[in-house]
Design a protein around this motif. Structure first.
Motif, PDB file in Angstrom:
ATOM      1  N   ASP A 465       0.363  -0.776  -0.184  1.00 58.12           N
ATOM      2  CA  ASP A 465      -0.492  -0.096  -0.207  1.00 58.12           C
ATOM      3  C   ASP A 465       0.748   1.219  -0.168  1.00 58.12           C
ATOM      4  O   ASP A 465       1.362   2.432  -0.750  1.00 58.12           O
ATOM      5  CB  ASP A 465      -1.102   0.562   1.125  1.00 58.12           C
ATOM      6  CG  ASP A 465      -2.058  -0.663   1.239  1.00 58.12           C
ATOM      7  OD1 ASP A 465      -2.655  -1.301   0.300  1.00 58.12           O
ATOM      8  OD2 ASP A 465      -1.986  -1.708   2.288  1.00 58.12           O
ATOM      9  N   ILE A 468       2.294   2.111  -3.515  1.00 56.87           N
ATOM     10  CA  ILE A 468       1.179   2.777  -4.360  1.00 56.87           C
ATOM     11  C   ILE A 468       0.726   4.302  -4.293  1.00 56.87           C
ATOM     12  O   ILE A 468       0.627   4.724  -4.906  1.00 56.87           O
ATOM     13  CB  ILE A 468       0.132   1.829  -4.421  1.00 56.87           C
ATOM     14  CG1 ILE A 468       0.322   0.368  -4.826  1.00 56.87           C
ATOM     15  CG2 ILE A 468      -0.852   2.074  -4.845  1.00 56.87           C
ATOM     16  CD1 ILE A 468      -0.794  -1.171  -4.874  1.00 56.87           C
ATOM     17  N   HIS A 472       1.577   6.536  -6.583  1.00 60.65           N
ATOM     18  CA  HIS A 472       0.480   7.868  -7.005  1.00 60.65           C
ATOM     19  C   HIS A 472       0.395   9.741  -6.529  1.00 60.65           C
ATOM     20  O   HIS A 472       0.385  10.072  -7.393  1.00 60.65           O
ATOM     21  CB  HIS A 472      -0.799   7.374  -5.790  1.00 60.65           C
ATOM     22  CG  HIS A 472      -2.272   8.142  -6.655  1.00 60.65           C
ATOM     23  ND1 HIS A 472      -1.981   9.519  -5.636  1.00 60.65           N
ATOM     24  CD2 HIS A 472      -2.814   8.494  -7.315  1.00 60.65           C
ATOM     25  CE1 HIS A 472      -3.624  10.349  -5.953  1.00 60.65           C
ATOM     26  NE2 HIS A 472      -3.694   9.422  -7.246  1.00 60.65           N
ATOM     27  N   ILE A 493       4.889  -1.801 -10.324  1.00 58.91           N
ATOM     28  CA  ILE A 493       3.439  -2.113  -9.324  1.00 58.91           C
ATOM     29  C   ILE A 493       2.982  -3.352 -10.275  1.00 58.91           C
ATOM     30  O   ILE A 493       2.117  -4.639  -8.922  1.00 58.91           O
ATOM     31  CB  ILE A 493       2.309  -1.312  -9.698  1.00 58.91           C
ATOM     32  CG1 ILE A 493       3.287  -0.001  -9.017  1.00 58.91           C
ATOM     33  CG2 ILE A 493       1.128  -1.350  -9.174  1.00 58.91           C
ATOM     34  CD1 ILE A 493       2.162   1.196  -9.060  1.00 58.91           C
ATOM     35  N   SER A 497       2.295  -7.179  -8.652  1.00 60.38           N
ATOM     36  CA  SER A 497       1.110  -7.367  -8.318  1.00 60.38           C
ATOM     37  C   SER A 497       0.873  -8.821  -8.138  1.00 60.38           C
ATOM     38  O   SER A 497       0.285  -8.337  -7.467  1.00 60.38           O
ATOM     39  CB  SER A 497       0.441  -6.579  -9.450  1.00 60.38           C
ATOM     40  OG  SER A 497       0.518  -7.483 -10.559  1.00 60.38           O
ATOM     41  N   ALA A 507      -5.060   1.878  -1.621  1.00 62.42           N
ATOM     42  CA  ALA A 507      -3.931   1.928  -2.624  1.00 62.42           C
ATOM     43  C   ALA A 507      -4.893   1.599  -3.353  1.00 62.42           C
ATOM     44  O   ALA A 507      -4.580   2.170  -4.683  1.00 62.42           O
ATOM     45  CB  ALA A 507      -3.510   1.008  -1.765  1.00 62.42           C
ATOM     46  N   LEU A 511      -5.065   3.434  -7.174  1.00 60.93           N
ATOM     47  CA  LEU A 511      -4.560   2.826  -8.879  1.00 60.93           C
ATOM     48  C   LEU A 511      -5.375   2.886  -9.663  1.00 60.93           C
ATOM     49  O   LEU A 511      -5.338   3.185 -10.675  1.00 60.93           O
ATOM     50  CB  LEU A 511      -4.768   1.736  -8.214  1.00 60.93           C
ATOM     51  CG  LEU A 511      -3.271   1.058  -7.836  1.00 60.93           C
ATOM     52  CD1 LEU A 511      -3.439  -1.106  -7.315  1.00 60.93           C
ATOM     53  CD2 LEU A 511      -2.121   1.136  -8.715  1.00 60.93           C
TER      54      LEU A 511
END
Length: 802
Positions: A465, A468, A472, A493, A497, A507, A511
């Motif tokens: 988390d 990400i 972001h 990522i 994943s 998170a 995405l």
């Protein structure tokens, strides 16, 4: 008063040197001794009393005088190294010669005609014969550069000057030329158990000598990137060769000094304001020397280093490498470190130093903060690159998270600062390298509980988390020059994943927000590369749905809530009129992708990332190769091993590979991947001729390959079920829906799972050149007191003010 007089005499000698039109004889010791006999000159004095303009004037107008000055200074260093500097006077002479050469060398390097001077065997325009009639034949034939480097190496292990003396009584004298320097290693750690008592005078002397050594290596800064990439640095090559009998103890000393350093010590508040920490200066120089000397063989990228990594092949690797030129012993020794305790010592040391700026205290500025984190990141990169055992050791436990968190902290902190673009790149490259290994993705499932002060939204979750959320933040609030990194961020990522067991709602929403931003028509049509970002994000969703559906109800819920984004993608208009309309919209409202970002509460104690202050110096960087050039694709088999995908032999595929390799279709196998690579050449050439403006054929060529099948099937199955329970039970609380999704299943309803595709970092000449430029740029900016290279004619990069 005496201090002022001695500085006056030194200054007078400099003026005499610049004004004399006739060469001063090398035998005139009374004249030359004025430059190093003074006992009170500091390195700052030397830089102030020997102005750049005067060094250049001597170089142009009295070249023989400059040559003799360099030669005499090296000669005194060699004499000091041979005698062992038993007296205080000799130590001062050695230090003054060291400072003077540190001042002069950059001006030798900046002039192409002078660059070969130190590699000539008859320095000082033919004076060597007359000066060294009584010297050894071997030393007479040595180039001046080799004599200088050997003298520095010897002086770095000189008892009572730079090393702890082992003599039993005051009367005995240690012969410097016969001592075993492995017994004089500076610090306990790898290959050495005893920690000598701290001696700040030794640390200061080592620091000055290492500064001169770094200046010798800096010839690389005065060559343009293209020429520098083809040749090894001759100074580094010689110093790290078998000619240097101190190579092993020096490498070990530098490594141990860095990894054993603890800037906080006993944690007494404000101790760094009360006492000078001379060890910190030494550690900074040591880490910079390591980053410069650990260099690849020219043109072979990681090839030669990797040969040495295989323990079974080590002897043959050596045999094979010998004919191709001298091996870099620093790289050789690094690649052979294998004991668990040694690897643990290195990892803990680097993690402790990198985490130092993250330490929070109740008293403001009460704990010491180090500033050399960029050099540490380069060093960590080189360790992972040259020693695969170290890389596997890092990944085999949760200790890798001790490296991850500080790297994410630096990325988040530097995202708005243009002067720290290089720091952003090195951080992302390290994470890309780590993400190519399955263990990294698995480790990220560990809960994140550290109170690190980052200005990111508060969340409760795991380290995945955190990755990400920070990525972001970089995409939505970093500066424009970071856009080339978006491919890398999303590739990381994608790589992790398939192993993410449970993403938090924060998170998951981040995405989906990225997908929403990257799938707007104007963004997709405004560049020939932008659609790759959508492919990467769809690949992330597919991996999680196919391999980690059970624990990821938050992501599934976010996908259901934002289902319109996927429907819009599936129905993306591709006619000319719609494309032009979207591009016009872009001109009216640029950077929409950032406007939608929700501002949320940041973590306690955090400060927002700020742009660089006006006037901040920064160095230019080489362009980094595209993601397709620095990664190779591998499929993960059922037993967890990775199988590299063969590159297509088709010339057309090879031609297209550069622009489209990022757009892999995860729902299929490598054949479908190959389809994307072999996009029609005519489309690509037509696109480039239109300066990147989209057209219907181009949009259709990739729109048909969007991997939406799995997500559409999920929506087809779950949306009616969710809507039904909302109506039947009158639900308005999302926790009930999450509970339903948590216990739901899609077994037998989804398409056959696709093979997991991992993009592993692959070194190439482009990244090797980028690292060299970045490393020297960092070193240039970190050595401004004294300003060793300031205002000299650097060619490797440009120095700019923001």
């Amino acid at each position: 008063m005496g201090n002022t007089d001695s500085k006056l005499l030194f200054r007078k000698a400099v003026i005499q040197l610049t004004t004399k039109t006739q060469p001063v004889e090398a035998t005139d010791d009374a004249f030359w001794d004025q430059f190093w006999a003074d006992t009170s000159t500091t390195v700052q004095d030397v830089f102030a009393l020997v102005p750049a303009a005067e060094i250049r004037a001597v170089r142009e107008e009295s070249p023989s005088n400059l040559a003799t000055l360099c030669y005499k200074a090296v000669e005194r260093l060699v004499q000091g190294a041979d005698s062992g500097c038993p007296s205080e006077k000799e130590r001062h002479i050695v230090l003054n010669c060291t400072r003077l050469l540190t001042r002069i060398l950059p001006y030798i390097f900046e002039d192409a005609d002078w660059r070969g001077f130190f590699w000539s065997t008859v320095p000082g325009a033919g004076r060597a014969g007359r000066l060294d009639d009584d010297g050894e034949d071997d030393d007479e034939a040595r180039p001046l550069a080799e004599s200088l480097l050997m003298a520095i190496a010897n002086l770095l292990f000189c008892p009572d000057f730079t090393a702890q003396s082992h003599k039993k009584s005051a009367d005995t004298v240690e012969d410097v030329r016969s001592i075993d320097s492995c017994e004089y290693i500076w610090e306990a750690g790898v290959g050495f158990a005893q920690s000598p008592p701290l001696n700040y005078v030794h640390d200061l002397n080592r620091t000055e000598l290492l500064k001169l050594l770094l200046t010798c290596f800096s010839e690389a800064m005065y060559l343009s990137p293209s020429s520098e990439s083809k040749t090894l640095n001759p100074w580094v090559t010689f110093f790290c060769s078998v000619e240097n009998r101190h190579a092993l103890p020096l490498f070990t000393s530098l490594l141990n000094v860095v990894c054993a350093y603890d800037p906080v010590g006993y944690g007494i508040p404000y101790n760094h304001l009360l006492f000078s920490d001379y060890r910190e200066q030494l550690v900074e120089q040591a880490v910079q020397i390591l980053t410069v000397t650990l260099e690849h063989e020219a043109g072979s990228a990681t090839g030669t280093a990797l040969l040495a990594l295989d323990a079974t092949a080590a002897p043959t690797a050596e045999e094979e490498q010998e004919p191709s030129g001298p091996d870099n012993l620093f790289v050789n020794y690094l690649s052979r470190i294998h004991r668990e305790e040694d690897l643990g010592f290195i990892l803990k040391g680097l993690a402790r130093l990198l985490s130092n700026p993250l330490v929070q205290t109740y008293l403001p500025r009460s704990a010491k903060k180090i500033q050399f984190h960029q050099e540490l990141l380069i060093l960590f990169w080189k360790f992972c690159d040259f020693n695969k055992k170290f890389l596997f050791f890092v990944l085999k436990s949760s200790d890798v998270l001790d490296m991850l968190v500080p790297i994410l902290f630096y990325l988040n902190d530097a995202r708005a600062d243009q002067s720290r673009v290089g720091l952003m790149h090195i951080g992302v490259f390290i994470l890309l390298l780590l993400s190519g290994e399955r263990n990294f993705g698995v480790r990220l499932n560990k809960p994140y509980t550290l109170p690190v002060p980052m200005d990111i939204p508060v969340f409760s979750g795991n380290h995945a988390d955190l990755v990400i959320v920070v990525f972001h933040k970089i995409v939505t609030s970093g500066h424009q020059r970071l856009q080339p990194l978006f491919d890398c961020l999303l590739t990381i990522i994608v790589n992790i994943s398939p192993y993410l067991k449970s993403l938090s709602m924060v998170a998951a929403n981040k995405l989906l927000h990225l997908l929403e931003a990257f799938s707007t028509p104007w963004f997709l049509f405004s560049s020939t590369q932008n659609h790759h970002l959508v492919f990467f994000l769809l690949e992330v969703f597919n991996n999680i749905i196919q391999y980690q559906f059970d624990g990821n109800c938050n992501l599934v819920y976010a996908i259901i809530r934002k289902r319109n984004v996927f429907h819009h993608l599936a129905n993306l208009p591709s006619d000319e009129e719609s494309i032009q309309k979207a591009l016009q919209k872009k001109k009216r409202s640029s950077r929409v992708s950032r406007a939608n970002s929700v501002v949320s509460e940041s973590m306690e104690g955090s400060t927002p990332a700020v742009p660089a202050e006006p006037g901040t110096l920064k160095t230019s960087l080489e362009a980094t190769p595209g993601i397709d050039k620095i990664t190779e694709k591998s499929h993960v088999t059922e037993n967890g091993t990775m199988v590299a995908l063969p590159l297509s032999d088709s010339p057309q595929a090879a031609a297209d590979n550069g622009a489209t390799a990022g757009a892999s279709d995860t729902e299929s196998n490598s054949e479908r991947d190959h389809e994307i690579l072999t996009e029609s050449e005519s489309t690509r050439s037509r696109l480039s001729s239109e300066t990147g403006v989209a057209n219907p054929d181009w949009v259709l060529s990739w729109k048909a390959k969007l991997p939406l099948q799995t997500i559409m099937r999920l929506l087809q199955v779950l949306v009616p079920q969710v809507e039904k329970i909302c109506i039947d039970k009158g639900l308005t609380d999302e926790s009930e829906i999450l509970k339903f999704l948590q216990h739901g299943t899609l077994v037998g309803l989804l398409p056959i799972p696709h093979p997991i595709l991992i993009r592993k970092y692959q070194a190439n000449a482009g990244t090797a050149m980028w690292f060299r430029t970045y490393t020297w740029g960092v070193i240039y900016l970190r050595n401004l007191d004294p300003p060793i290279w300031y205002d000299t004619d650097i060619r490797l990069f440009d120095i700019q003010r923001i």
